[in-house]
Design an enzyme around this catalytic site. Structure first.
Site, mmCIF file in Angstrom:
data_model
loop_
_atom_site.group_PDB
_atom_site.id
_atom_site.type_symbol
_atom_site.label_atom_id
_atom_site.label_comp_id
_atom_site.label_asym_id
_atom_site.label_seq_id
_atom_site.Cartn_x
_atom_site.Cartn_y
_atom_site.Cartn_z
ATOM 1 N N GLU A 530 8.801 -22.581 40.239
ATOM 2 C CA GLU A 530 9.864 -23.589 40.165
ATOM 3 C C GLU A 530 10.713 -23.179 38.780
ATOM 4 O OE1 GLU A 530 7.626 -24.167 41.985
ATOM 5 O OE2 GLU A 530 8.541 -25.003 44.072
ATOM 6 N N HIS A 597 6.863 -35.594 49.904
ATOM 7 C CA HIS A 597 8.138 -35.399 50.195
ATOM 8 C C HIS A 597 9.007 -36.671 50.305
ATOM 9 C CE1 HIS A 597 5.765 -32.334 51.684
ATOM 10 N NE2 HIS A 597 6.631 -31.527 51.686
#
Ligand SMILES: Cc1ncc(C[n+]2csc(CCOP(=O)(O)OP(=O)(O)O)c2C)c(N)n1
Ligand SMILES: [Mg+2]
Length: 808
Positions: A530, A597
């Site tokens: 990332e 999540h």
């Protein structure tokens, strides 16, 4: 030359016999520059100790390697480096000695300190890549340095993007025409880093990414064996970065890096090694790691301390003996390029040159302050006759040695306080001076957080979505896909990359089929990394491309956050409008399930990313409109899509690639008169559901979708709603005190809505813990329609218990 081993190029060669006059002149010019740079370091340290500057960190001991690097640095190339690189910046002609000292003094004028306009500590280098109107200059014709930042190794992610852009410009034929940006991708991205900083994770991530991408990145490690006081054994396995990276060395059959090693005091070997390294990078587009060993720190790390505290006598003696300038001097004499007497004269001149520049910078720095103070002094002088206390304040100010701007402001404010309630005209004059100075200092110290150009995201023209009778009802993801398709079709500079973005068109298929249509260079898979996905985007955007970099889930945003916060968010600010990187970061969050999540740490984002617009569309049509807006602007933005919205049905606008949604304009989703509920993203649907239930018991809710959090409601439309309802609720899925508190501060304090409240303002948020898994975990961790109902009912009951009876 074999490609299988790490190589050390030739050691000092004897050139006594065949040196030309031209070559000798060039060597002496290099020596002169090295001496001037060294003098600048020595003087800089003294300035700090004399109290004229606050802190100093210098490039002494690293001069020769930087001169060698500058020789192969061509127009169009980019640097991404750190605080030791003054000699390089002098050598490429992008920093003068006077500018160097101006930054040391924090001179807040772009002309004096073009890198940072006094906003950064010394040693933060940058070239001005955009003009005063905010337009990109011809970057392929200039020598460019991306803007330095302080966190060690934080220059690495951006470096990947700077190199990646060359690959795109070379391999994507559609980009050939942008010759203002690139000449066939011939540009090399030069990185520099200290040996100790190579311990950082992002260094290794960037090295791996560059090897995978095969980009022209020339990475120099300045190895002085220390990171402040800590020696190499604590930093690097085997004490050598080139040794441990040897596995990256390319071979005849495998792609990888070229790894070269050279000593930082060896002038001719440095020249030769940099020639080789730059050729490999530029021609072959192969990354090179150049480990420059045996460097020194003649004055220690910085002005914060002295290295005698932690270096042994032997080490200090070695550093004196292997000082690169001393070694070059010995070599010049040995080669009979110049005589000791001539060198003494040259060194004296270098001292004078540096001192003259320093004096000029100091004079210019003080002149600006003096001019401001002169105007105040005139006012104070007029008032002194009738107010002896003001005479005292004036005297005190005039006695201040090396006054700063705040000294005058303090004096003016002190004097004003003495005149509270007086009708003396001096009071007005002082107020005017204070206001004028505040405005000037606002511009000096607080401008350019966002773009101030004509392409500012706030100035993009609004184009409404158009629908016709046969507008089809599609999955949200298909709306987005059509928007991206139109964007890729419209502008060859637009590209998208991220984990799973290429082949499968992202995990939710927003880019489905687009790699097949536009090719691998436009829609591209990346590794799971990332931080360097963001760096890839920043570097590419700096070079004029329009990347959409994807972070797969908002929960993994933390890996990217540091780079976004330290590098992208403050780019325009720290260069005072000298550089921009209009990167769009695409991610998805709000509403899924489970600790990793769930996607709602919005407060964390708002608190760390001022300088990047933060957009939270409630559905994919709004998201598409925001992509269209941002792709027409020169600001960076984070767009957070709703994870649970990709399969919900929406109508496809006929002008999917053209319509735009303006930033900072909330939308009223449901009108009401009893309470205003401000929310955003996936919570819009939950609030609407609750509002419908509440209306059944006679409570009328006005539901407002903020749409963008940075900027937030620029025309204060929420205030208008609160004026009407006299009650306000801020609802989201973040932790208590997170983004809901941010919205509350904006509306109650900034917009002044507190004055219209009949009930205590309320926030409805997720729990303090991360959300538990599965549907029940979600229901009991995040706000649900029943909870919203209960809380708002209770709010109404508190104000009218006769009408709203006890619920439970
Ligand atoms: C992330 C981070 N941690 C700590 C620091 C404080 N710091 C500044 S320079 C430095 C040492 C860096 O050493 P090295 O990379 O070898 O560079 P050198 O100064 O020796 O050239 C440290 C720890 C920082 N700037 N950033
Ligand atoms: Mg070091």
């Amino acid at each position: 030359m074999t490609k299988t081993a790490v190589r050390t190029l030739s050691q000092t060669k004897t050139i006594k016999s065949n040196i030309s006059a031209k070559k000798a002149a060039s060597i002496l010019a290099d020596y002169r520059l090295a001496c001037e740079s060294r003098e600048a370091s020595l003087l800089g340290r003294k300035e700090v100790f004399m109290g004229k500057a606050k802190f100093g960190i210098f490039g002494d001991g690293k001069e020769l390697a930087q001169i060698a690097m500058a020789k192969v640095f061509r127009p169009g190339d980019f640097r991404s480096g750190y605080y030791r690189d003054q000699t390089f910046m002098f050598a490429i002609g992008e920093l003068t000695l006077q500018q160097y000292f101006a930054q040391l003094y924090a001179h807040p004028d772009v002309n004096a300190d073009p890198a940072s306009a006094g906003r950064l500590m010394n040693g933060h280098y940058a070239t001005r890549m955009i003009d005063e109107n905010g337009a990109l200059k011809e970057l392929s014709k200039s020598k460019n340095s991306s803007a330095d930042i302080s966190p060690t190794a934080a220059q690495m992610p951006r470096l990947v993007g700077l190199g990646y852009a060359s690959k795109l410009f070379r391999e994507n034929k559609e980009l050939r025409k942008f010759r203002n940006l690139s000449e066939n991708g011939n540009e090399v991205a030069f990185g520099t880093i200290g040996n100790a900083s190579t311990s950082e994770g992002m260094f290794f991530e960037a090295i791996n990414a560059a090897g995978v991408l095969q980009i022209p990145m020339l990475m120099s490690v300045w190895d002085d064996e220390y990171g402040i006081s800590v020696p190499k054994e604590y930093h690097t396995t085997k004490g050598s970065i080139s040794k441990i990276l040897a596995g990256f060395q390319r071979t005849d059959t495998e792609k990888g890096f070229e790894i070269l090693i050279v000593n930082g005091w060896n002038y001719t070997a440095l020249l030769e090694t940099y020639e080789t390294a730059a050729r490999i990078c530029r021609e072959e587009h192969v990354p090179v790691l150049l480990h420059v060993n045996e460097m020194t720190q003649p004055q220690g790390h910085s002005t914060s301390g002295s290295h005698e505290r932690y270096k042994s006598k032997d080490r200090l003696n070695w550093e004196a003996e292997y000082d690169c300038i001393r070694k070059m001097r010995e070599w010049i004499i040995e080669q009979e390029i110049s005589s000791p007497d001539e060198l003494i004269a040259l060194e004296k001149e270098a001292k004078t040159t540096a001192k003259t520049a320093k004096d000029a910078a100091w004079k210019a720095f003080n002149e600006g302050i003096h001019n401001d103070q002169k105007n105040l002094d005139r006012i104070l002088e007029n008032a002194s006759a009738s107010h002896s206390a003001i005479a005292g304040i004036r005297e005190e100010l005039n006695k201040t040695i090396n006054p700063l701007r705040f000294d005058a402001v303090k004096a003016a404010k002190k004097a004003s306080r003495l005149l509270i309630g007086s009708d003396d005209p001096v009071r007005r004059e002082l107020s005017d001076w204070i206001e004028l100075t505040a405005n000037e200092n606002m511009e000096r110290y607080s401008s350019h957080l966002y773009s101030q150009s004509e392409w500012s995201a706030l100035k993009v023209q609004t184009v409404s979505p158009l629908y016709s009778d046969n507008s089809s009802l599609l999955d949200g993801r298909e709306i987005l896909q059509a928007c991206f398709d139109a964007a890729l079709q419209r502008d060859p500079l637009i590209l998208a990359f991220g984990e799973d973005v290429g082949r499968i068109g992202d995990v939710n298929q927003g880019f489905a089929g687009l790699q097949q249509k536009y090719g691998e260079l436009r829609v591209t898979d990346t590794g799971i990394r990332e931080c360097t996905i963001i760096g890839q985007g920043i570097g590419a955007a700096l070079r004029g491309l329009r990347p959409i970099a994807e972070i797969q889930y908002l929960d993994y945003f933390l890996y990217a956050l540091q780079t976004l916060s330290d590098d992208l968010a403050c780019l325009q600010y720290r260069t005072k409008g000298g550089q921009k990187a209009p990167l769009i970061i695409r991610t998805r969050g709000h509403r899924l399930e489970g600790v990793w999540h769930a996607g709602s740490p919005i407060g964390m984002i708002l608190h760390s990313l001022r300088g990047i617009y933060v957009i939270v569309p409630r559905d994919m049509t709004q998201a598409a409109g925001f992509y269209n807006t941002m792709l027409r602007s020169d600001d960076p933005a984070l767009i957070i899509e709703c994870l649970n919205g990709y399969r919900l049905k929406e109508r496809m606008p006929d002008n999917i690639g053209e319509f735009t949604v303006p930033l900072g304009i909330p939308e009223i989703l449901r009108e009401g008169s009893d309470v205003t509920i401000v929310t955003y993203g996936s919570m819009c649907r939950i609030i609407i559901e609750a509002a419908e239930e509440l209306s059944a018991v006679g409570i009328s809710c006005e539901v407002i979708d903020a749409q963008t959090l940075l900027p937030f409601d620029i025309h204060h439309s929420i205030l208008e709603s609160v004026r009407k309802t006299n009650r306000v609720v801020f609802a989201d899925e973040d932790v208590p005190g997170g983004a809901s508190a941010f919205m509350m501060q904006k509306v109650l304090e900034e917009q002044g809505a507190y004055a219209f409240l009949d009930s205590r303002p309320m926030t409805i948020t997720g729990k303090e813990h991360r959300p538990a898994y599965a549907s029940d975990g979600d229901y009991f961790s995040k706000p649900n329609p029943e909870e919203v109902f209960d809380k708002i009912y209770q709010m109404m009951r508190e104000s009218d218990p006769h009408r709203f009876h006890k619920l439970y």
